[in-house]
Structures are given as structure tokens and as C-alpha cells.
Enzyme design. Sequence first.
Site, PDB file in Angstrom:
ATOM      1  N   HIS A   1      25.364  -8.309  -8.741  1.00 50.52           N
ATOM      2  CA  HIS A   1      25.661  -9.763  -8.882  1.00 50.52           C
ATOM      3  C   HIS A   1      25.193 -10.643  -6.569  1.00 50.52           C
ATOM      4  O   HIS A   1      25.696  -9.224  -6.080  1.00 50.52           O
ATOM      5  CB  HIS A   1      26.697 -10.264  -9.301  1.00 50.52           C
ATOM      6  CG  HIS A   1      27.571 -10.129 -10.361  1.00 50.52           C
ATOM      7  ND1 HIS A   1      26.807 -11.018 -11.150  1.00 50.52           N
ATOM      8  CD2 HIS A   1      28.663  -9.117 -10.936  1.00 50.52           C
ATOM      9  CE1 HIS A   1      27.670 -10.507 -12.498  1.00 50.52           C
ATOM     10  NE2 HIS A   1      28.075 -10.003 -11.856  1.00 50.52           N
TER      11      HIS A   1
ATOM     12  N   ASP B   1      21.647 -11.333 -15.266  1.00 53.06           N
ATOM     13  CA  ASP B   1      22.457 -12.206 -14.056  1.00 53.06           C
ATOM     14  C   ASP B   1      22.495 -11.015 -12.863  1.00 53.06           C
ATOM     15  O   ASP B   1      22.336 -11.474 -11.559  1.00 53.06           O
ATOM     16  CB  ASP B   1      23.068 -12.541 -13.898  1.00 53.06           C
ATOM     17  CG  ASP B   1      24.555 -12.470 -15.015  1.00 53.06           C
ATOM     18  OD1 ASP B   1      24.227 -11.251 -15.609  1.00 53.06           O
ATOM     19  OD2 ASP B   1      25.616 -12.931 -14.600  1.00 53.06           O
ATOM     20  N   ARG B   2      22.536  -9.210 -13.259  1.00 51.38           N
ATOM     21  CA  ARG B   2      22.806  -8.400 -12.355  1.00 51.38           C
ATOM     22  C   ARG B   2      21.499  -7.629 -12.507  1.00 51.38           C
ATOM     23  O   ARG B   2      20.755  -7.020 -13.463  1.00 51.38           O
ATOM     24  CB  ARG B   2      23.847  -7.800 -12.789  1.00 51.38           C
ATOM     25  CG  ARG B   2      24.827  -8.323 -12.640  1.00 51.38           C
ATOM     26  CD  ARG B   2      26.822  -7.398 -12.659  1.00 51.38           C
ATOM     27  NE  ARG B   2      26.511  -7.012 -14.067  1.00 51.38           N
ATOM     28  CZ  ARG B   2      26.564  -5.375 -15.050  1.00 51.38           C
ATOM     29  NH1 ARG B   2      27.588  -4.889 -13.993  1.00 51.38           N
ATOM     30  NH2 ARG B   2      26.887  -5.019 -15.151  1.00 51.38           N
TER      31      ARG B   2
ATOM     32  N   LYS C   1      30.080 -18.033 -20.543  1.00 48.29           N
ATOM     33  CA  LYS C   1      30.469 -18.697 -19.590  1.00 48.29           C
ATOM     34  C   LYS C   1      30.058 -20.250 -19.265  1.00 48.29           C
ATOM     35  O   LYS C   1      28.548 -20.593 -19.640  1.00 48.29           O
ATOM     36  CB  LYS C   1      29.265 -18.119 -18.394  1.00 48.29           C
ATOM     37  CG  LYS C   1      29.231 -16.555 -18.774  1.00 48.29           C
ATOM     38  CD  LYS C   1      28.080 -15.624 -18.004  1.00 48.29           C
ATOM     39  CE  LYS C   1      28.821 -14.073 -18.013  1.00 48.29           C
ATOM     40  NZ  LYS C   1      27.538 -13.050 -17.296  1.00 48.29           N
TER      41      LYS C   1
ATOM     42  N   ASP D   1      21.167  -6.078 -17.051  1.00 46.48           N
ATOM     43  CA  ASP D   1      22.270  -5.990 -17.951  1.00 46.48           C
ATOM     44  C   ASP D   1      21.363  -7.650 -18.931  1.00 46.48           C
ATOM     45  O   ASP D   1      20.649  -7.899 -18.528  1.00 46.48           O
ATOM     46  CB  ASP D   1      23.640  -6.455 -17.490  1.00 46.48           C
ATOM     47  CG  ASP D   1      23.659  -7.746 -16.973  1.00 46.48           C
ATOM     48  OD1 ASP D   1      22.813  -8.733 -16.440  1.00 46.48           O
ATOM     49  OD2 ASP D   1      25.260  -8.189 -16.367  1.00 46.48           O
TER      50      ASP D   1
ATOM     51  N   ARG E   1      35.483 -14.838 -24.356  1.00 47.69           N
ATOM     52  CA  ARG E   1      34.985 -13.017 -24.175  1.00 47.69           C
ATOM     53  C   ARG E   1      35.596 -12.979 -25.131  1.00 47.69           C
ATOM     54  O   ARG E   1      37.200 -12.328 -25.783  1.00 47.69           O
ATOM     55  CB  ARG E   1      34.258 -11.981 -23.482  1.00 47.69           C
ATOM     56  CG  ARG E   1      33.918 -11.516 -23.864  1.00 47.69           C
ATOM     57  CD  ARG E   1      32.475 -10.862 -22.686  1.00 47.69           C
ATOM     58  NE  ARG E   1      32.495 -11.788 -21.891  1.00 47.69           N
ATOM     59  CZ  ARG E   1      31.632 -11.057 -20.308  1.00 47.69           C
ATOM     60  NH1 ARG E   1      31.767  -9.737 -20.957  1.00 47.69           N
ATOM     61  NH2 ARG E   1      31.732 -11.471 -19.037  1.00 47.69           N
TER      62      ARG E   1
ATOM     63  N   SER F   1      27.523 -10.549 -21.633  1.00 44.87           N
ATOM     64  CA  SER F   1      26.578  -9.621 -20.877  1.00 44.87           C
ATOM     65  C   SER F   1      26.239  -8.327 -21.246  1.00 44.87           C
ATOM     66  O   SER F   1      25.245  -8.086 -22.254  1.00 44.87           O
ATOM     67  CB  SER F   1      27.694  -9.824 -19.953  1.00 44.87           C
ATOM     68  OG  SER F   1      27.061  -9.000 -18.834  1.00 44.87           O
ATOM     69  N   HIS F   2      27.223  -7.180 -21.249  1.00 48.26           N
ATOM     70  CA  HIS F   2      26.760  -6.319 -21.237  1.00 48.26           C
ATOM     71  C   HIS F   2      27.795  -5.611 -22.022  1.00 48.26           C
ATOM     72  O   HIS F   2      28.115  -4.353 -22.424  1.00 48.26           O
ATOM     73  CB  HIS F   2      27.332  -5.421 -19.972  1.00 48.26           C
ATOM     74  CG  HIS F   2      28.634  -5.074 -19.656  1.00 48.26           C
ATOM     75  ND1 HIS F   2      28.403  -5.879 -18.935  1.00 48.26           N
ATOM     76  CD2 HIS F   2      29.537  -4.702 -19.542  1.00 48.26           C
ATOM     77  CE1 HIS F   2      30.193  -6.143 -18.182  1.00 48.26           C
ATOM     78  NE2 HIS F   2      30.829  -5.057 -19.084  1.00 48.26           N
TER      79      HIS F   2
ATOM     80  N   ASP G   1      22.565 -10.135 -19.992  1.00 50.45           N
ATOM     81  CA  ASP G   1      21.954 -11.613 -19.284  1.00 50.45           C
ATOM     82  C   ASP G   1      21.539 -11.413 -18.734  1.00 50.45           C
ATOM     83  O   ASP G   1      20.789 -13.054 -17.784  1.00 50.45           O
ATOM     84  CB  ASP G   1      24.049 -12.249 -19.776  1.00 50.45           C
ATOM     85  CG  ASP G   1      24.490 -11.986 -18.927  1.00 50.45           C
ATOM     86  OD1 ASP G   1      24.356 -11.114 -17.928  1.00 50.45           O
ATOM     87  OD2 ASP G   1      24.997 -12.748 -18.018  1.00 50.45           O
TER      88      ASP G   1
END
Length: 454
Positions: free
Chosen positions: A331, A247-248, A109, A243, A15, A99-100, A245
Amino acid sequence: MAADLSQIVKAYDVRGVVPDQWDETLAELFGAAFVQVTGADAIVIGHDMRPSSPGLSGAFARGAAARGADVTEIGLCSTDQLYYASGSLGLPGAMFTASHNPARYNGIKMCRAGAAPVGQDTGLTEIRELAERWSESGAPAPAATPGTVTRRETLEDYAAHLRSLVDLTSIRPLKVVVDAGNGMGGHTVPTVLAGLPLTVVPMYFELDGSFPNHEANPLDPANIVDLQKRVREEGADLGLAFDGDADRCFVVDEHGDPVSPSAITALVAARELARNGGRGVVIHNLITSWTVPEVVKENGGTPVRTRVGHSFIKAEMANAGAIFGGEHSAHYYFKDFWNADTGMLAALHVLAALGGQEGPLSGLVAQYDRYTGSGEINSTVADQADRIAAIRAAYGGREDVTLDELDGLTVSAADWWFNVRPSNTEPLLRLNAEARDAATMATVRDEVLAIIRA
């Protein structure tokens, strides 16, 4: 001079700011290193909607193919869609997303075949070391036979797999507002929810990696204000926020009030235990509500407490053969999804539970939200260890409390508990407290904050 990648290779992923901290040249080296460390002869790659994502993922693909690996590119996808591809195809995978994080960031990832995580203890350190070495000495010699790069669509198959795990065909009609935050939920939600008895009110479904409306981090209360307002205006049954990507997933009820991720964990745990005949292990991290292990036991399951962080959850999911796991950070992990996290599957469970009965969401989740929590409170401190030692000294001599150090310091009494954990990347201490009533929680919270901030 070798690149210093210590600032961008984190515990669980890559990241950093593009192009200041990393660029396509480094991405190509990461691709080559990923193939060498995993020993893969084929991999799958996906990316989010950030402007830098297509270029970075393409460079990673070139590096991997140069080392002889065949690359399947699935293009725009959510992180859990990439996990689906890794699991269903049996291939190591790489997802390009931050992500965020703000727009100027990007990341990777990575996972092994079957969506098994690649973290600092499971290959990421070796990938970093190779990329650093090659950035100084030059890329390794290409394989005698380079790999191929092909495109494959997985969105429909991903959606079908999720819908096979939760039956929503017979629920009562529901109206749901979905805030995708200009992230990948805008790509996946229309396909996953298509044809179900749902009226979907979309918010910010346009894919835009500059995040023009708000940050794509629904755990920050400022970023769900628009969703809360729209739920009330529409008279909707609930709201969902994803979020960047996707995933949450974060949930608000019919009043626009946030639903605790611990309550969602407990609700989904009860459903997954019922689906498994009232048996199974459910993983929860140590800052989820007391409600979670209580509900798991009430429904015949075995709760297992773990450290905070997806690598610990996923490892324990595999070790314990767990059917489900949840974290305070929204998650949610499923055995039937290769032990990987998918906010979309958790959202389907919430929709199925709500649509399978007549009451509102607020009433449904009340049974899964039994205590008062502080939420996570961060404090900047000069010396993390010194402040934790001060807390240990303040509470360690008391007969009515127990202390444990599974992750930071947890202090528990009959009517309350709190956990203090140091950040791994910033000079912060993170406090989470919970009690049987609001007054007790406030007292405990303020006592501990006074020590932390002394």
C-alpha cells in the site's frame, strides 16, 4: 432479532460472505446509516466486478437517497478510483469490494469527503450500531425530500490526474507484463497507460469476480507464478500485479524476481522528496525495511515510524503533513492523492524511474534493497500474550538490544531486528525479521520461531 454485525464490521471496513452474513437489505441500512453518521447531503459510490457488487451498491444508494442524500454512482472502478472521486468531488464515498478475498465475499470501504478514512474510531462503530438497531426496529422514516441517484464517468479524469503527477512521456520504451488477476486493474490499466511509450502485455484483464486463474492477492507467492513466467518468456523489463480492487501493486523485475515493497517504498520516497525540493516527511510502518528511513534521510527527508494498518498511516500522513507513506503490504499513500493509497501511482513512479535510465530494474532497486528480510511468518498459538511475554523475557535482559511496544513487540540490535504482532482477528502471531546478512536473519528468525511455537 437484531443482526449481529460484529463478524462483518471490521476495524477498517465491512467484509463478509454474501448472502450468508450480509445482503442487500443490510446494504440499504448501511447506506442510510452512512448518511446519518457523516451528515452528508451528497455521496459517491463505486463497485468492483464481483457478481454481488452491483446489487449491494444499488441497495446502499437507495438507503442513502431515502435519507435525503444525492448519490453519484461511478459504477465499475478500482478502490483508488473511488478515492479519486471522493477527493476531486469533495464527497464522502463508499466502495463495494472485498479486495483479494474469495468470490463469495464482499465488503464496503467507506471514506469521508477528501478520501479521509472511516474506521472503527472515525464513524464505523456508529454506522454498525445504527444498522444493527434498524435491522431490528425497521429502517428509519425516509426524508421529506429523497435524494437523487445519477451516473458519472470518472475513469478518464482519474487517469489524467495520475499522469499529471508522474511524467512518463519522455521515458525510453519499456515492455511491461501486467497481471490484473481478473480484478479491477483490467478496467483501469488500459486507460491509465494508454498513449505512453509502453508495450503492455495483459494477463487476466477479463473482469471476473470468481477469480478463475488465481486469487487476486499478489503478496502470496503462489499468485505471481504466472506473472514471473510470462515476464521471462516475453523478455519484459518488469511485471506488475494488482490485487482484486487494484489499490495495491506488486512488482517483479526483468528476471521475474519479486521486488520488496520496502524497496518500492524507498524508491518512490526518493522520487517524491526530489519533487519536493529534498524536504518532507515520509511515513513508514514499523515492519518496513531499515532501508526506508535510511533512504529518506539520505534524500533530505524526515522518516516517521508508525503502527501497521492504513488507518494509522493515513492519520499520521495528515498529522505530519507527510508527502508519502508506504507499507510492507504494497500500500502506497500520497499527499497529492488526498493521503489515500494508490498502487497505480506507485506503478507509474516505478515505470518513470526505470524508463529514465538505461539499466535493468534489478540494478535500479538494488540500492533500495540493502538487507535480508524474512517476510511475514504466521504462527497459530493458543495464547498470544503468553508467547509475547516469553519473547520479552528472553530478550529483555540483554544489553545489546532495545525493546519497544508501538505495535506488538519490536526487538532491535545493531545488526538485526524483529517484530512480533498479534492478529486482531485470528489466534496468530506475525513475525517479521531483518538483518544485515542472510545467515544472521535466519538465526534470529529461527530463535524467535522456537519461542513462539514452543
